[in-house]
Design a protein around this motif. Structure first.
Motif, short mmCIF file in Angstrom:
data_model
loop_
_atom_site.label_atom_id
_atom_site.label_comp_id
_atom_site.label_asym_id
_atom_site.label_seq_id
_atom_site.Cartn_x
_atom_site.Cartn_y
_atom_site.Cartn_z
N ARG A 32 0.83 -1.22 0.00
CA ARG A 32 0.00 0.00 0.00
C ARG A 32 0.86 1.26 0.00
O ARG A 32 0.66 2.17 -0.80
N GLN A 33 1.85 1.28 0.90
CA GLN A 33 2.69 2.48 1.04
C GLN A 33 3.57 2.67 -0.19
O GLN A 33 3.80 3.78 -0.65
N SER A 34 4.07 1.55 -0.72
CA SER A 34 4.95 1.62 -1.88
C SER A 34 4.18 2.13 -3.10
O SER A 34 4.70 2.94 -3.88
N GLU A 35 2.93 1.69 -3.25
CA GLU A 35 2.11 2.16 -4.37
C GLU A 35 1.88 3.67 -4.28
O GLU A 35 1.92 4.36 -5.30
N GLU A 36 1.68 4.15 -3.07
CA GLU A 36 1.50 5.60 -2.87
C GLU A 36 2.73 6.35 -3.36
O GLU A 36 2.62 7.33 -4.09
N ILE A 37 3.90 5.90 -2.93
CA ILE A 37 5.15 6.56 -3.31
C ILE A 37 5.36 6.49 -4.82
O ILE A 37 5.73 7.46 -5.46
N GLN A 38 5.06 5.32 -5.38
CA GLN A 38 5.23 5.16 -6.83
C GLN A 38 4.29 6.08 -7.62
O GLN A 38 4.63 6.51 -8.71
N ASN A 39 3.12 6.34 -7.06
CA ASN A 39 2.19 7.24 -7.74
C ASN A 39 2.64 8.70 -7.68
O ASN A 39 2.37 9.48 -8.57
N GLU A 40 3.33 9.04 -6.58
CA GLU A 40 3.71 10.43 -6.39
C GLU A 40 5.06 10.78 -7.04
O GLU A 40 5.33 11.93 -7.30
N HIS A 41 5.90 9.77 -7.23
CA HIS A 41 7.25 10.04 -7.75
C HIS A 41 7.54 9.19 -8.96
O HIS A 41 6.97 8.13 -9.15
N GLY A 60 5.86 -12.41 0.34
CA GLY A 60 7.01 -11.56 -0.01
C GLY A 60 7.30 -11.66 -1.50
O GLY A 60 7.64 -10.67 -2.15
N ILE A 61 7.16 -12.88 -2.04
CA ILE A 61 7.34 -13.08 -3.47
C ILE A 61 6.32 -12.26 -4.25
O ILE A 61 6.64 -11.61 -5.25
N GLY A 62 5.07 -12.28 -3.76
CA GLY A 62 4.01 -11.50 -4.39
C GLY A 62 4.34 -10.01 -4.40
O GLY A 62 4.13 -9.32 -5.40
N LEU A 63 4.91 -9.55 -3.31
CA LEU A 63 5.27 -8.13 -3.18
C LEU A 63 6.37 -7.75 -4.18
O LEU A 63 6.26 -6.76 -4.90
N VAL A 64 7.42 -8.56 -4.21
CA VAL A 64 8.55 -8.27 -5.11
C VAL A 64 8.11 -8.36 -6.56
O VAL A 64 8.39 -7.46 -7.37
N MET A 65 7.36 -9.42 -6.90
CA MET A 65 6.92 -9.59 -8.29
C MET A 65 5.91 -8.52 -8.70
O MET A 65 5.89 -8.09 -9.85
N GLY A 66 5.09 -8.08 -7.75
CA GLY A 66 4.13 -7.02 -8.03
C GLY A 66 4.84 -5.73 -8.42
O GLY A 66 4.48 -5.07 -9.40
N ARG A 67 5.87 -5.38 -7.64
CA ARG A 67 6.65 -4.17 -7.94
C ARG A 67 7.37 -4.34 -9.28
O ARG A 67 7.44 -3.42 -10.07
N PHE A 68 7.91 -5.54 -9.50
CA PHE A 68 8.64 -5.81 -10.74
C PHE A 68 7.73 -5.61 -11.96
O PHE A 68 8.09 -4.96 -12.92
N ARG A 69 6.51 -6.17 -11.87
CA ARG A 69 5.58 -6.07 -13.00
C ARG A 69 5.22 -4.62 -13.29
O ARG A 69 5.15 -4.20 -14.44
N GLU A 70 5.00 -3.84 -12.23
CA GLU A 70 4.63 -2.44 -12.40
C GLU A 70 5.75 -1.63 -13.04
O GLU A 70 5.55 -0.92 -14.01
N ILE A 71 6.94 -1.77 -12.46
CA ILE A 71 8.04 -0.90 -12.87
C ILE A 71 8.60 -1.30 -14.23
O ILE A 71 9.15 -0.49 -14.97
N GLN A 72 8.40 -2.56 -14.57
CA GLN A 72 8.86 -3.08 -15.86
C GLN A 72 8.13 -2.37 -17.01
O GLN A 72 8.70 -2.18 -18.09
N LEU A 73 6.89 -1.98 -16.77
CA LEU A 73 6.08 -1.32 -17.80
C LEU A 73 6.71 -0.02 -18.27
O LEU A 73 6.54 0.40 -19.41
N THR A 74 7.46 0.62 -17.36
CA THR A 74 8.10 1.89 -17.73
C THR A 74 9.60 1.71 -17.86
O THR A 74 10.36 2.68 -17.82
N GLY A 75 10.04 0.47 -17.99
CA GLY A 75 11.46 0.20 -18.22
C GLY A 75 12.34 0.25 -16.99
O GLY A 75 13.56 0.30 -17.10
N GLY A 76 11.74 0.24 -15.80
CA GLY A 76 12.52 0.28 -14.57
C GLY A 76 12.99 -1.09 -14.13
O GLY A 76 12.69 -2.10 -14.77
#
Lengths: 110, 148
Positions: A32-41, A60-76
């Motif tokens: 939840r907190q990470s999504e907030e930060i990702q939306n703002e920055h 924990g795997i879900g958390l890491v893979m979730g962030r990976f999937r999101e950031i991958q869309l913008t080449g991160g």
């Protein structure tokens, strides 16, 4: 859980200090907190710092893979830092270490 | 006959109880004199089963989860029982990466982890009645020369 303790933002790099035990309870909170930060920055890289972590399950795997999937869309990218043997085992069994860079606990600089 | 030891506890399906449950099992199994890695394996498996009950069986509503442990010789048997919605297709649910809740960032690795970290895993479920997950692990049967 205060945001300041867990998250560090430096330029476009977000470092997440993973707590000692990463289970469903804490993974939800961090997500939840990470999504907030990702939306703002504009985040280009997320580093999970596992230096304190002694326990992790599939949440924990879900958390890491979730962030990976999101950031991958913008080449991160996503990295796992200071991963001890246990964390590396979990990342390996789940196949996560095939898609993100895993840096072990101790990296000796010469 | 080998000595046995049993415990049972029941607690609310709140996510804050996940750590409580796995730590309780870890403490109970110290009688088997396990390695740290064996304890970590069991803790992970218990955490997966409890998390499944909270998220899937009860849909994050608060009901009871029963956790039973039995020690015999060098073996720990664990049963995690919920009285929730049940699993209609157990083989499907056990497929790695299969999840009914991708929106919650579930990885679909819960049963795969239970299988990887325990010696035996059996799941019984009845739709509308609940689910029992039974797991078994014998400690100290790994050769020191064995590698991952």
């Amino acid at each position: 859980m205060e945001k300041g303790e867990l998250f560090q933002l430096k330029g476009s790099i977000l470092t997440i200090k993973v707590p000692a035990e990463l289970d469903h309870h804490l993974a939800d909170e961090i997500r939840r907190q990470s999504e907030e930060i990702q939306n703002e920055h504009n985040i280009r890289q997320i580093d999970f710092d596992f230096g304190q972590t002694t326990f992790m399950d599939s949440s924990g795997i879900g958390l890491v893979m979730g962030r990976f999937r999101e950031i991958q869309l913008t080449g991160g990218t996503v990295r796992a830092l200071h991963a001890n043997e246990r964390v590396r085992k979990i990342l390996k069994i789940s196949g996560v270490s095939r898609v993100i860079e895993v840096v072990p606990e101790k990296t000796w600089k010469i | 006959m080998e000595q046995t030891n049993e415990m049972m506890m029941e607690f609310d399906s709140r996510s804050c109880n996940e750590s409580f449950a796995r730590v309780a099992v870890a403490a109970f199994m110290t009688q088997l004199n396990p390695t740290l890695e064996e304890v970590a394996d069991v803790k992970t498996a218990v955490s997966e089963a409890i998390t499944n009950a909270i998220i899937h069986a009860y849909d994050n509503q608060v009901h009871k989860i029963r956790l039973e442990c039995r020690l015999e010789g060098k073996t720990i048997e664990i049963a995690v029982t919920d009285f929730g919605k049940g699993i209609p297709d157990i083989p499907k649910a056990m497929e790695p990466l299969f999840t009914t809740r991708p929106e919650l960032e579930r990885s679909g690795m819960g049963f795969a982890f239970m299988e990887a970290f325990m010696d035996e895993l059996a799941v019984e479920s009845q739709v509308g009645k609940g689910t029992v997950v039974r797991m078994k692990k014998t400690v100290g049967n790994r050769s020191p020369f064995e590698e991952d």
